[in-house]
Scaffold this motif. Sequence first.
Motif, PDB file in Angstrom:
ATOM      1  N   VAL A  34      35.431   7.642 -20.669  1.00 29.50           N
ATOM      2  CA  VAL A  34      35.763   9.013 -20.300  1.00 29.50           C
ATOM      3  C   VAL A  34      36.655   9.601 -21.382  1.00 29.50           C
ATOM      4  N   LEU A  35      36.191  10.698 -21.966  1.00 26.14           N
ATOM      5  CA  LEU A  35      36.934  11.285 -23.075  1.00 26.14           C
ATOM      6  C   LEU A  35      37.698  12.546 -22.697  1.00 26.14           C
ATOM      7  N   ASP A  36      37.222  13.293 -21.721  1.00 27.95           N
ATOM      8  CA  ASP A  36      37.789  14.597 -21.390  1.00 27.95           C
ATOM      9  C   ASP A  36      38.807  14.550 -20.264  1.00 27.95           C
ATOM     10  N   VAL A  37      39.623  13.519 -20.238  1.00 37.69           N
ATOM     11  CA  VAL A  37      40.616  13.367 -19.181  1.00 37.69           C
ATOM     12  C   VAL A  37      41.982  13.267 -19.835  1.00 37.69           C
ATOM     13  N   ASP A  38      42.950  14.035 -19.302  1.00 34.63           N
ATOM     14  CA  ASP A  38      44.290  13.984 -19.885  1.00 34.63           C
ATOM     15  C   ASP A  38      44.975  12.654 -19.549  1.00 34.63           C
ATOM     16  N   GLU A  39      46.099  12.422 -20.173  1.00 36.10           N
ATOM     17  CA  GLU A  39      46.795  11.134 -20.055  1.00 36.10           C
ATOM     18  C   GLU A  39      47.225  10.825 -18.619  1.00 36.10           C
ATOM     19  N   LEU A  40      47.729  11.821 -17.910  1.00 35.26           N
ATOM     20  CA  LEU A  40      48.161  11.609 -16.529  1.00 35.26           C
ATOM     21  C   LEU A  40      46.981  11.220 -15.646  1.00 35.26           C
ATOM     22  N   GLU A  41      45.877  11.940 -15.793  1.00 37.15           N
ATOM     23  CA  GLU A  41      44.691  11.625 -14.997  1.00 37.15           C
ATOM     24  C   GLU A  41      44.142  10.242 -15.357  1.00 37.15           C
ATOM     25  N   MET A  42      44.211   9.886 -16.634  1.00 37.10           N
ATOM     26  CA  MET A  42      43.747   8.561 -17.059  1.00 37.10           C
ATOM     27  C   MET A  42      44.584   7.464 -16.395  1.00 37.10           C
ATOM     28  N   ARG A  43      45.891   7.656 -16.315  1.00 41.08           N
ATOM     29  CA  ARG A  43      46.750   6.672 -15.641  1.00 41.08           C
ATOM     30  C   ARG A  43      46.401   6.574 -14.164  1.00 41.08           C
ATOM     31  N   ARG A  44      46.148   7.717 -13.533  1.00 44.73           N
ATOM     32  CA  ARG A  44      45.752   7.704 -12.113  1.00 44.73           C
ATOM     33  C   ARG A  44      44.424   6.973 -11.924  1.00 44.73           C
ATOM     34  N   LEU A  45      43.473   7.238 -12.815  1.00 42.62           N
ATOM     35  CA  LEU A  45      42.176   6.556 -12.740  1.00 42.62           C
ATOM     36  C   LEU A  45      42.344   5.048 -12.848  1.00 42.62           C
ATOM     37  N   GLU A  46      43.095   4.622 -13.854  1.00 39.51           N
ATOM     38  CA  GLU A  46      43.333   3.183 -14.027  1.00 39.51           C
ATOM     39  C   GLU A  46      44.025   2.599 -12.808  1.00 39.51           C
ATOM     40  N   GLN A  47      45.024   3.303 -12.301  1.00 40.93           N
ATOM     41  CA  GLN A  47      45.767   2.824 -11.138  1.00 40.93           C
ATOM     42  C   GLN A  47      44.841   2.699  -9.930  1.00 40.93           C
ATOM     43  N   PHE A  48      44.014   3.707  -9.688  1.00 35.17           N
ATOM     44  CA  PHE A  48      43.095   3.682  -8.563  1.00 35.17           C
ATOM     45  C   PHE A  48      42.053   2.579  -8.726  1.00 35.17           C
ATOM     46  N   LEU A  49      41.436   2.484  -9.900  1.00 36.98           N
ATOM     47  CA  LEU A  49      40.406   1.462 -10.120  1.00 36.98           C
ATOM     48  C   LEU A  49      40.995   0.056 -10.019  1.00 36.98           C
ATOM     49  N   CYS A  50      42.184  -0.153 -10.573  1.00 39.77           N
ATOM     50  CA  CYS A  50      42.850  -1.457 -10.435  1.00 39.77           C
ATOM     51  C   CYS A  50      43.123  -1.756  -8.965  1.00 39.77           C
ATOM     52  N   GLY A  51      43.653  -0.765  -8.253  1.00 43.07           N
ATOM     53  CA  GLY A  51      43.943  -0.962  -6.839  1.00 43.07           C
ATOM     54  C   GLY A  51      42.697  -1.288  -6.048  1.00 43.07           C
ATOM     55  N   LEU A  52      41.617  -0.543  -6.296  1.00 39.68           N
ATOM     56  CA  LEU A  52      40.380  -0.769  -5.561  1.00 39.68           C
ATOM     57  C   LEU A  52      39.772  -2.133  -5.892  1.00 39.68           C
ATOM     58  N   MET A  53      39.832  -2.541  -7.167  1.00 41.45           N
ATOM     59  CA  MET A  53      39.316  -3.872  -7.527  1.00 41.45           C
ATOM     60  C   MET A  53      40.127  -4.974  -6.856  1.00 41.45           C
ATOM     61  N   HIS A  54      41.454  -4.862  -6.917  1.00 41.25           N
ATOM     62  CA  HIS A  54      42.295  -5.873  -6.260  1.00 41.25           C
ATOM     63  C   HIS A  54      42.037  -5.888  -4.752  1.00 41.25           C
ATOM     64  N   TYR A  55      41.877  -4.723  -4.169  1.00 42.81           N
ATOM     65  CA  TYR A  55      41.596  -4.624  -2.738  1.00 42.81           C
ATOM     66  C   TYR A  55      40.299  -5.358  -2.392  1.00 42.81           C
ATOM     67  N   LEU A  56      39.238  -5.054  -3.119  1.00 43.01           N
ATOM     68  CA  LEU A  56      37.944  -5.681  -2.830  1.00 43.01           C
ATOM     69  C   LEU A  56      37.951  -7.176  -3.123  1.00 43.01           C
ATOM     70  N   LEU A  57      38.631  -7.578  -4.186  1.00 39.43           N
ATOM     71  CA  LEU A  57      38.728  -9.011  -4.473  1.00 39.43           C
ATOM     72  C   LEU A  57      39.495  -9.719  -3.360  1.00 39.43           C
ATOM     73  N   GLY A  58      40.553  -9.077  -2.858  1.00 42.04           N
ATOM     74  CA  GLY A  58      41.318  -9.656  -1.752  1.00 42.04           C
ATOM     75  C   GLY A  58      40.491  -9.726  -0.483  1.00 42.04           C
ATOM     76  N   LYS A  59      39.697  -8.713  -0.263  1.00 43.34           N
ATOM     77  CA  LYS A  59      38.883  -8.625   0.957  1.00 43.34           C
ATOM     78  C   LYS A  59      37.681  -9.565   0.908  1.00 43.34           C
ATOM     79  N   VAL A  60      37.092  -9.738  -0.265  1.00 46.75           N
ATOM     80  CA  VAL A  60      35.848 -10.495  -0.387  1.00 46.75           C
ATOM     81  C   VAL A  60      36.035 -11.883  -0.987  1.00 46.75           C
ATOM     82  N   HIS A  61      36.666 -11.956  -2.151  1.00 53.12           N
ATOM     83  CA  HIS A  61      36.711 -13.220  -2.878  1.00 53.12           C
ATOM     84  C   HIS A  61      37.861 -14.145  -2.509  1.00 53.12           C
ATOM     85  N   ASP A  62      38.977 -13.582  -2.096  1.00 57.57           N
ATOM     86  CA  ASP A  62      40.191 -14.393  -1.964  1.00 57.57           C
ATOM     87  C   ASP A  62      40.458 -14.920  -0.567  1.00 57.57           C
ATOM     88  N   ARG A  63      39.711 -14.503   0.399  1.00 52.91           N
ATOM     89  CA  ARG A  63      39.958 -14.966   1.760  1.00 52.91           C
ATOM     90  C   ARG A  63      39.478 -16.407   1.902  1.00 52.91           C
TER      91      ARG A  63
END
Length: 159
Positions: A34-63
Motif C-alpha cells: 500500500v503506497l497511498d497511506v499516510d504514516e498514522l494510517e499505516m501504523r493503525r493498519l499494522e496494529q490492526f493486522l497484527c492484532g487480528l493475526m494474534h487473535y486468530l492464532l490464539g483462537k485456532v492454533h494455540d488452544r
Amino acid sequence: MDPIRRSEHKIPQAGTLDRDVWVRDLARSMCDAVLDVDELEMRRLEQFLCGLMHYLLGKVHDRPEFRREEAVWRGKHGLLPLMGGMMDRYRNMPRKPGSEPVRQWLNDMFEEATDSKYNPVCVKAFRLLARLEHDDLENMLHNASCVVLLSLGQKIPVD
C-alpha cells in the motif's frame, strides 16, 4: 524471502518474542503493498493486522485442544482468507443509525482475547483501535481489507 509468500514453515511458539516479531513482519510485508497511506494510517493498519493475526492464532492454533502437531504457516492460503472474510463481514454489514459494527467487533474480540488470555498484542491493539472515531475505524477496516486482497493477489474492488 517474503514471509507471506513462503509456502510452508512452522509458526513460532505462542508467547515468545519470535512469534511477535514473525506476526509483525507478516503485517509489515502486507502493508508494503500500500503506497497511498499516510504514516498514522499505516501504523493503525499494522496494529490492526497484527492484532487480528494474534487473535486468530490464539483462537485456532494455540488452544491446547486443537494442538495435534506444530502449527504450520501454509503461505497466503490459510490465515489471510480467514482475515479477509472476517473483515468483509463487517465492511458489508448494513449500517443502522447509531450502530457501529466495527467498533463492536473490536470490543468483542478484545473481550474474548482478554478472557481467553490470547497474546497481549491483540488485546492492546483492539482496545486502542476501538477508541478511534467512527470514520477512522471505517477507513482502517477498508484499508485493511484492501491490504489482505492485495496480499492474496486479488484486485481491489472500486466503490
